[in-house]
Design an enzyme around this catalytic site. Sequence first.
Site, PDB file in Angstrom:
ATOM      1  N   GLY A  43      19.489 -26.466  15.445  1.00 14.03           N
ATOM      2  CA  GLY A  43      19.870 -27.049  14.157  1.00 14.03           C
ATOM      3  C   GLY A  43      20.408 -26.052  13.148  1.00 14.03           C
ATOM      4  O   GLY A  43      20.399 -26.322  11.949  1.00 14.03           O
TER       5      GLY A  43
ATOM      6  N   ASN B 278      23.499 -25.292  12.616  1.00 13.07           N
ATOM      7  CA  ASN B 278      24.641 -25.927  11.930  1.00 13.07           C
ATOM      8  C   ASN B 278      24.164 -26.968  10.916  1.00 13.07           C
ATOM      9  O   ASN B 278      24.727 -27.079   9.826  1.00 13.07           O
ATOM     10  CB  ASN B 278      25.586 -26.584  12.939  1.00 13.07           C
ATOM     11  CG  ASN B 278      26.582 -25.594  13.506  1.00 13.07           C
ATOM     12  OD1 ASN B 278      27.523 -25.184  12.825  1.00 13.07           O
ATOM     13  ND2 ASN B 278      26.366 -25.191  14.752  1.00 13.07           N
TER      14      ASN B 278
ATOM     15  N   HIS C  85      32.264 -29.095  18.685  1.00 17.46           N
ATOM     16  CA  HIS C  85      32.129 -28.629  20.072  1.00 17.46           C
ATOM     17  C   HIS C  85      32.456 -27.134  20.110  1.00 17.46           C
ATOM     18  O   HIS C  85      33.441 -26.705  19.512  1.00 17.46           O
ATOM     19  CB  HIS C  85      33.078 -29.417  20.981  1.00 17.46           C
ATOM     20  CG  HIS C  85      32.868 -29.094  22.424  1.00 17.46           C
ATOM     21  ND1 HIS C  85      31.822 -29.621  23.153  1.00 17.46           N
ATOM     22  CD2 HIS C  85      33.530 -28.257  23.262  1.00 17.46           C
ATOM     23  CE1 HIS C  85      31.865 -29.132  24.382  1.00 17.46           C
ATOM     24  NE2 HIS C  85      32.894 -28.301  24.470  1.00 17.46           N
TER      25      HIS C  85
ATOM     26  N   ASP D 270      33.608 -35.832  24.169  1.00 21.12           N
ATOM     27  CA  ASP D 270      34.538 -34.772  23.737  1.00 21.12           C
ATOM     28  C   ASP D 270      36.012 -35.163  23.819  1.00 21.12           C
ATOM     29  O   ASP D 270      36.873 -34.297  23.972  1.00 21.12           O
ATOM     30  CB  ASP D 270      34.307 -33.482  24.564  1.00 21.12           C
ATOM     31  CG  ASP D 270      32.885 -32.971  24.426  1.00 21.12           C
ATOM     32  OD1 ASP D 270      32.282 -33.164  23.355  1.00 21.12           O
ATOM     33  OD2 ASP D 270      32.377 -32.393  25.406  1.00 21.12           O
TER      34      ASP D 270
ATOM     35  N   GLU E  13      31.712 -21.652  13.504  1.00 23.54           N
ATOM     36  CA  GLU E  13      31.161 -22.964  13.128  1.00 23.54           C
ATOM     37  C   GLU E  13      30.626 -22.943  11.700  1.00 23.54           C
ATOM     38  O   GLU E  13      30.909 -23.850  10.906  1.00 23.54           O
ATOM     39  CB  GLU E  13      30.048 -23.367  14.111  1.00 23.54           C
ATOM     40  CG  GLU E  13      30.578 -23.589  15.503  1.00 23.54           C
ATOM     41  CD  GLU E  13      29.539 -24.105  16.481  1.00 23.54           C
ATOM     42  OE1 GLU E  13      29.928 -24.841  17.383  1.00 23.54           O
ATOM     43  OE2 GLU E  13      28.346 -23.770  16.360  1.00 23.54           O
TER      44      GLU E  13
HETATM   45  C1  GAR Z   1      26.656 -25.541  18.523  1.00 25.67           C
HETATM   46  O1  GAR Z   1      27.329 -24.410  18.977  1.00 25.67           O
HETATM   47  C2  GAR Z   1      27.481 -26.784  18.793  1.00 25.67           C
HETATM   48  O2  GAR Z   1      28.863 -26.567  18.734  1.00 25.67           O
HETATM   49  C3  GAR Z   1      27.075 -27.113  20.204  1.00 25.67           C
HETATM   50  O3  GAR Z   1      25.698 -26.872  20.244  1.00 25.67           O
HETATM   51  C4  GAR Z   1      25.398 -25.781  19.364  1.00 25.67           C
HETATM   52  C5  GAR Z   1      24.230 -26.189  18.510  1.00 25.67           C
HETATM   53  O4  GAR Z   1      23.756 -25.113  17.756  1.00 25.67           O
HETATM   54  N1  GAR Z   1      27.398 -28.488  20.545  1.00 25.67           N
HETATM   55  C6  GAR Z   1      27.700 -28.870  21.772  1.00 25.67           C
HETATM   56  O5  GAR Z   1      27.708 -28.118  22.722  1.00 25.67           O
HETATM   57  C7  GAR Z   1      28.045 -30.342  21.897  1.00 25.67           C
HETATM   58  N2  GAR Z   1      28.725 -30.609  23.139  1.00 25.67           N
HETATM   59  P1  GAR Z   1      22.786 -25.363  16.538  1.00 25.67           P
HETATM   60  O6  GAR Z   1      21.699 -26.339  17.023  1.00 25.67           O
HETATM   61  O7  GAR Z   1      22.220 -24.023  16.211  1.00 25.67           O
HETATM   62  O8  GAR Z   1      23.584 -25.949  15.434  1.00 25.67           O
END
Ligand code: GAR
Length: 196
Positions: free
Chosen positions: A13, A15, A105, A146, A175
């Site tokens: 989490g 992001n 993504h 996606d 991100e």
């Molecule tokens: C992020 O890098 C996001 O882009 C990816 O999971 C990670 C979550 O990180 N999403 C995917 O791979 C979706 N297909 P976070 O939980 O630290 O935000």
Amino acid sequence: MSLKIAIFASGSGSNAENLIHYFKQSKHVNIVLILSNKPDAFVHKRAKKLHIPSISFTKNQFSESDYILKLLQEKKIDLIILAGFLLKVPTNLIHAYPNRIINIHPALLPKYGGKGMYGQYVHEAVVAHNEKETGITIHYVNEHYDEGTIIFQAKCAVLPTDTADDVAKRVHQLEYEHFPKVVEKFIQEKLNNKNP
Ligand code: GAR
């Protein structure tokens, strides 16, 4: 006038936390709820610390019933953000929120997307294929993993010496830098069109 956002996340989490910090003082964006399919995901701890309610749900509640749709409607959610959320979004939600579900993504779609391509698996595949660059894709969510219309992409280099962890760090930085701004722009456009 402000739009109400729900964030779906399955893991750490970071992001979600970054978005919450970014919009804390916003007059136009109100992040009201974090939802997760994992009761033990770290995102719940972040939500607690940031004083945002978080709930978890089962795959059945999400995919086979209107439980989540009703909850989102009760809370008057305008926009859904997927930030590291790993379940496929069911059609009831896609129809209720047309072009109002946004996913991030960690690769340059259409490369390294689809079922099973998430998080660290993406970065491992990028390194295994000796890619020279990778990046992020922010896109609308449709019925297929996606494949929704792309809103924004940003690139970063992959160095010959990079491990998947190195790539993950660089992609996460992209991100954190871009996701809140892209969401903000999207919301501004919605508000300006008087079509919130
Ligand atoms: C992020 O890098 C996001 O882009 C990816 O999971 C990670 C979550 O990180 N999403 C995917 O791979 C979706 N297909 P976070 O939980 O630290 O935000």
